[in-house]
Design a protein around this motif. Structure first.
Motif, PDB file in Angstrom:
ATOM      1  N   VAL A 144       0.862  -1.189   0.000  1.00  0.00           N
ATOM      2  CA  VAL A 144       0.000   0.000   0.000  1.00  0.00           C
ATOM      3  C   VAL A 144       0.899   1.239   0.000  1.00  0.00           C
ATOM      4  CG1 VAL A 144      -1.725   1.321   1.282  1.00  0.00           C
ATOM      5  CG2 VAL A 144      -1.854  -1.186   1.225  1.00  0.00           C
ATOM      6  N   GLN A 145       0.633   2.173  -0.893  1.00  0.00           N
ATOM      7  CA  GLN A 145       1.412   3.402  -0.961  1.00  0.00           C
ATOM      8  C   GLN A 145       0.877   4.396   0.067  1.00  0.00           C
ATOM      9  OE1 GLN A 145       4.192   3.774  -3.093  1.00  0.00           O
ATOM     10  NE2 GLN A 145       3.769   1.566  -3.255  1.00  0.00           N
ATOM     11  N   LEU A 146       1.723   4.776   1.015  1.00  0.00           N
ATOM     12  CA  LEU A 146       1.303   5.650   2.104  1.00  0.00           C
ATOM     13  C   LEU A 146       1.699   7.095   1.817  1.00  0.00           C
ATOM     14  CD1 LEU A 146       2.304   3.428   5.167  1.00  0.00           C
ATOM     15  CD2 LEU A 146       0.144   3.483   3.893  1.00  0.00           C
ATOM     16  N   HIS A 147       0.777   8.007   2.095  1.00  0.00           N
ATOM     17  CA  HIS A 147       0.998   9.435   1.823  1.00  0.00           C
ATOM     18  C   HIS A 147       0.631  10.251   3.065  1.00  0.00           C
ATOM     19  CE1 HIS A 147       1.304   8.646  -2.578  1.00  0.00           C
ATOM     20  NE2 HIS A 147       0.410   7.705  -2.315  1.00  0.00           N
ATOM     21  N   PRO A 148       1.572  10.417   3.996  1.00  0.00           N
ATOM     22  CA  PRO A 148       1.279  11.238   5.183  1.00  0.00           C
ATOM     23  C   PRO A 148       1.234  12.717   4.842  1.00  0.00           C
ATOM     24  CG  PRO A 148       3.568  10.531   5.191  1.00  0.00           C
ATOM     25  CD  PRO A 148       2.915   9.842   4.019  1.00  0.00           C
ATOM     26  N   TYR A 149       0.688  13.487   5.758  1.00  0.00           N
ATOM     27  CA  TYR A 149       0.616  14.949   5.663  1.00  0.00           C
ATOM     28  C   TYR A 149      -0.172  15.435   4.447  1.00  0.00           C
ATOM     29  CZ  TYR A 149       4.417  14.463   9.041  1.00  0.00           C
ATOM     30  OH  TYR A 149       5.188  14.114  10.121  1.00  0.00           O
ATOM     31  N   HIS A 150      -1.120  14.673   3.991  1.00  0.00           N
ATOM     32  CA  HIS A 150      -1.981  15.075   2.881  1.00  0.00           C
ATOM     33  C   HIS A 150      -3.384  15.394   3.411  1.00  0.00           C
ATOM     34  CE1 HIS A 150       1.141  13.568   0.222  1.00  0.00           C
ATOM     35  NE2 HIS A 150       0.427  13.899  -0.842  1.00  0.00           N
ATOM     36  N   ARG A 151      -3.819  16.586   3.164  1.00  0.00           N
ATOM     37  CA  ARG A 151      -5.169  17.003   3.555  1.00  0.00           C
ATOM     38  C   ARG A 151      -5.947  17.348   2.293  1.00  0.00           C
ATOM     39  NH1 ARG A 151      -7.321  18.229   8.318  1.00  0.00           N
ATOM     40  NH2 ARG A 151      -5.241  18.266   9.320  1.00  0.00           N
ATOM     41  N   ALA A 152      -6.937  16.526   1.970  1.00  0.00           N
ATOM     42  CA  ALA A 152      -7.677  16.695   0.717  1.00  0.00           C
ATOM     43  C   ALA A 152      -8.655  17.860   0.798  1.00  0.00           C
ATOM     44  CB  ALA A 152      -8.433  15.419   0.387  1.00  0.00           C
ATOM     45  N   GLU A 153      -8.848  18.502  -0.338  1.00  0.00           N
ATOM     46  CA  GLU A 153      -9.882  19.524  -0.449  1.00  0.00           C
ATOM     47  C   GLU A 153     -11.200  18.818  -0.776  1.00  0.00           C
ATOM     48  OE1 GLU A 153      -8.785  22.455  -3.301  1.00  0.00           O
ATOM     49  OE2 GLU A 153      -7.210  23.327  -2.044  1.00  0.00           O
ATOM     50  N   ILE A 154     -12.177  18.992   0.076  1.00  0.00           N
ATOM     51  CA  ILE A 154     -13.477  18.361  -0.122  1.00  0.00           C
ATOM     52  C   ILE A 154     -14.369  19.317  -0.905  1.00  0.00           C
ATOM     53  CG2 ILE A 154     -15.503  17.389   1.014  1.00  0.00           C
ATOM     54  CD1 ILE A 154     -13.713  16.739   3.397  1.00  0.00           C
ATOM     55  N   PRO A 155     -14.903  18.882  -2.046  1.00  0.00           N
ATOM     56  CA  PRO A 155     -15.757  19.764  -2.847  1.00  0.00           C
ATOM     57  C   PRO A 155     -16.927  20.324  -2.038  1.00  0.00           C
ATOM     58  CG  PRO A 155     -15.211  17.767  -4.065  1.00  0.00           C
ATOM     59  CD  PRO A 155     -14.741  17.555  -2.657  1.00  0.00           C
ATOM     60  N   ASP A 156     -17.298  21.550  -2.333  1.00  0.00           N
ATOM     61  CA  ASP A 156     -18.417  22.187  -1.636  1.00  0.00           C
ATOM     62  C   ASP A 156     -19.683  21.351  -1.788  1.00  0.00           C
ATOM     63  OD1 ASP A 156     -16.808  24.276  -0.901  1.00  0.00           O
ATOM     64  OD2 ASP A 156     -17.417  25.596  -2.536  1.00  0.00           O
ATOM     65  N   GLY A 157     -20.354  21.129  -0.676  1.00  0.00           N
ATOM     66  CA  GLY A 157     -21.605  20.387  -0.696  1.00  0.00           C
ATOM     67  C   GLY A 157     -21.466  18.887  -0.761  1.00  0.00           C
ATOM     68  N   PHE A 158     -20.240  18.387  -0.823  1.00  0.00           N
ATOM     69  CA  PHE A 158     -20.020  16.940  -0.912  1.00  0.00           C
ATOM     70  C   PHE A 158     -19.916  16.363   0.493  1.00  0.00           C
ATOM     71  CE2 PHE A 158     -16.825  13.377  -1.640  1.00  0.00           C
ATOM     72  CZ  PHE A 158     -17.774  12.489  -2.111  1.00  0.00           C
ATOM     73  N   ALA A 159     -20.761  15.383   0.800  1.00  0.00           N
ATOM     74  CA  ALA A 159     -20.801  14.793   2.141  1.00  0.00           C
ATOM     75  C   ALA A 159     -19.928  13.545   2.259  1.00  0.00           C
ATOM     76  CB  ALA A 159     -22.238  14.453   2.515  1.00  0.00           C
ATOM     77  N   CYS A 160     -19.109  13.282   1.250  1.00  0.00           N
ATOM     78  CA  CYS A 160     -18.201  12.128   1.243  1.00  0.00           C
ATOM     79  C   CYS A 160     -18.952  10.804   1.277  1.00  0.00           C
ATOM     80  CB  CYS A 160     -17.226  12.205   2.430  1.00  0.00           C
ATOM     81  SG  CYS A 160     -16.223  13.705   2.466  1.00  0.00           S
ATOM     82  N   GLU A 161     -20.165  10.796   0.727  1.00  0.00           N
ATOM     83  CA  GLU A 161     -20.988   9.598   0.784  1.00  0.00           C
ATOM     84  C   GLU A 161     -20.901   8.752  -0.486  1.00  0.00           C
ATOM     85  OE1 GLU A 161     -23.844  12.706  -0.965  1.00  0.00           O
ATOM     86  OE2 GLU A 161     -21.959  12.574   0.138  1.00  0.00           O
ATOM     87  N   ASP A 162     -20.133   9.183  -1.477  1.00  0.00           N
ATOM     88  CA  ASP A 162     -20.021   8.447  -2.736  1.00  0.00           C
ATOM     89  C   ASP A 162     -18.563   8.292  -3.131  1.00  0.00           C
ATOM     90  OD1 ASP A 162     -22.875   8.287  -3.344  1.00  0.00           O
ATOM     91  OD2 ASP A 162     -22.770  10.447  -3.691  1.00  0.00           O
ATOM     92  N   PHE A 163     -18.292   7.274  -3.959  1.00  0.00           N
ATOM     93  CA  PHE A 163     -16.997   7.194  -4.625  1.00  0.00           C
ATOM     94  C   PHE A 163     -16.912   8.346  -5.637  1.00  0.00           C
ATOM     95  CE2 PHE A 163     -17.535   2.400  -4.024  1.00  0.00           C
ATOM     96  CZ  PHE A 163     -16.676   2.359  -2.935  1.00  0.00           C
ATOM     97  N   THR A 164     -15.703   8.806  -5.888  1.00  0.00           N
ATOM     98  CA  THR A 164     -15.504   9.824  -6.922  1.00  0.00           C
ATOM     99  C   THR A 164     -14.366   9.385  -7.845  1.00  0.00           C
ATOM    100  OG1 THR A 164     -13.971  11.095  -5.509  1.00  0.00           O
ATOM    101  CG2 THR A 164     -16.304  11.706  -5.447  1.00  0.00           C
TER     102      THR A 164
END
Length: 372
Positions: free
Chosen positions: A197-217
Motif C-alpha cells: 500500500v502506498q502511504l501518503h502522510p501529511y496530505h489534507r484533501a480539499e473536499i468539494p463544496d456540498g459533498f458529504a463524502c458519501e459516494d466514490f468519486t
C-alpha cells in the motif's frame, strides 16, 4: 404492567441494550433498517461482502432475545420529554406515537455511504453492498482518503485480495490510526508497507463544496496541504466526516456539535429517564461507549433506575486508546489490539468455529436462530 423502554436506533449497540433488558421490560426498537446493518469491518464489507453479511447483516427476527420485542421500521421525527413520547414516521409513510418510561438514544452517526440513517429495505441494502464492492474491485488505481480505522481497513483488505491493484492511502498526520496506541499504529503501518500500500502522510484533501463524502468519486484530487494533483480511477472518502443522527433530539440534550450529552452513567444530564450510548453519545473524547461495553452500563443503570436503586448505578469507564480488530478476519485469523498496545491473534479456525458461533452469537447476543 412492565415498564416500557424505547430504543432510538437499533444498530450494534442499541440492539445489545434490548437483548440485555428484554426479559424484564417492554422494549420498542426503532430503526431505519429492517435488520441489523453493522458499522463494523468496512474493509471486509467492501472486499468480501458475502462473507461479511454472514455475521454483520442479520434480520432482527433471528435474535432469540428479541422475540416479543416490537420493532418499528421508520425514523423518529420528534421526542417530547415532557409527555415522554416519541413520534415515528414509518416506512409506509404513516405516523405513530409511542410513550416510554425510559428512552435510550442510540441513533449513531452518518459517515460515508456505509453508515447512514436513510430508510432502506433489505434489497436496497444488499444491492448497495454488491454495487460498492464491484466498483472497488473494477478500479485499477484506488485512492483512500483518511487514515483512521476505516481507511486503513479498506486499504489493507483491498491490497490483500488484489495484490496487483494500486492502492494509495492518504492521511493528514505523520502516521495512520490516530487515537490508537503507538505500538498499534507502528505495527499496522508496517503491515501496510509490506503489503505494498502506498502511504501518503501529511496530505489534507480539499473536499468539494456540498459533498458529504458519501459516494466514490473519480475526479482529480487537490490538496490544501500543497501537494500536486493526484489522479485515481476511484476515490473512497473515509475522512471521518461524521454527522450525528440527532435531528429528532431536543436541543438541550445536545452539545455544540450535535452529539448527545452524557454523564458518567451514560445518562443525559437533566433527564433521569433518558440514556445515550454508542457513537451518538458524547461520553468521552473518543465517544467510545460502543466499543467499551457501554450497552452493559446502560442496561445495568436502567434497571437500577426502574427498580428504585439509583445509587447502584455504575460509571462508564473509557479507555485512553482505541482498540479492536481494525482489519477484521484475515487469512491468518483475526488480530485484536488492546488499549495497551498489545494484541491477541485468534486463528481463523477458531474464529469460524468458536468466536462467531459461540462467543458472539451465544454469549454476547444470547442466541441467534439459524437462517438467512
Amino acid at each position: 404492567m412492565k415498564k416500557r423502554i424505547i430504543i432510538a436506533g437499533f444498530g450494534d449497540t442499541g440492539l445489545l441494550v434490548a437483548v440485555h433488558l428484554k426479559k424484564h421490560y417492554d422494549i420498542i426498537g426503532i430503526s431505519a433498517k429492517p435488520c441489523l446493518v453493522s458499522g463494523q469491518e468496512l474493509g471486509t464489507r467492501l472486499t468480501q461482502p458475502e462473507t461479511w453479511k454472514q455475521n454483520y447483516l442479520m434480520r432482527f427476527g433471528r435474535y432469540r432475545h428479541l422475540d416479543g420485542v416490537k420493532t418499528l421500521h421508520g425514523t423518529i421525527e420528534t421526542v417530547d420529554a415532557h409527555t415522554q413520547a416519541v413520534t415515528v414516521k414509518l416506512v409506509d409513510g404513516s405516523t405513530v406515537v409511542e410513550t416510554y418510561d425510559i428512552l435510550v438514544i442510540a441513533s449513531g452517526v452518518t459517515n460515508g455511504f456505509w453508515r447512514n440513517n436513510r430508510l432502506q429495505s433489505l434489497d436496497d441494502i444488499e444491492s448497495g453492498l454488491t454495487q460498492a464492492a464491484s466498483q472497488l474491485s473494477n478500479a485499477d488505481k484506488v485512492a483512500i482518503i483518511g487514515g483512521g480505522a476505516t481507511g486503513v481497513s479498506v486499504a489493507s483488505n483491498l491490497k490483500e485480495l488484489h495484490p496487483g491493484k494500486r492502492v494509495h492511502l492518504f492521511y493528514s498526520q505523520s502516521h495512520p490510526l490516530p487515537g490508537y496506541h503507538p505500538r498499534v499504529r507502528n505495527r499496522i503501518e508496517q503491515r501496510l508497507k509490506t503489503q505494498g500500500v502506498q502511504l501518503h502522510p501529511y496530505h489534507r484533501a480539499e473536499i468539494p463544496d456540498g459533498f458529504a463524502c458519501e459516494d466514490f468519486t473519480d475526479s482529480p484530487l487537490e490538496w490544501s496541504s500543497g501537494q500536486p494533483t493526484f489522479h485515481a480511477d476511484l476515490t473512497l472518502w473515509a475522512v471521518g466526516k461524521l454527522t450525528p443522527n440527532s435531528d429528532f433530539v431536543p436541543q438541550d440534550m445536545l452539545n455544540e456539535k450535535g452529539f448527545v450529552n452524557a454523564d458518567e452513567y451514560l445518562r443525559v444530564p437533566g433527564y433521569e429517564n433518558v440514556f445515550t450510548v454508542g457513537d451518538i453519545a458524547a461520553s468521552d473524547p473518543n465517544r467510545s461507549s460502543a466499543r467499551n461495553a457501554g450497552f452493559m452500563t446502560v442496561a445495568h443503570n436502567i434497571t437500577a433506575v426502574l427498580e428504585g436503586k439509583p445509587k447502584t448505578m455504575k460509571r462508564f469507564k473509557a479507555t485512553r486508546f482505541r482498540w479492536g480488530s481494525i482489519l477484521g478476519v484475515q487469512k491468518e485469523g483475526m488480530r485484536v489490539f488492546t488499549p495497551q498496545g498489545f494484541s491477541v491473534r485468534v486463528p481463523r479456525s477458531i474464529v469460524k468455529t468458536v468466536l462467531f458461533p459461540f462467543f458472539v452469537r451465544r454469549v454476547i447476543y444470547r442466541g441467534v436462530k439459524a437462517g438467512t
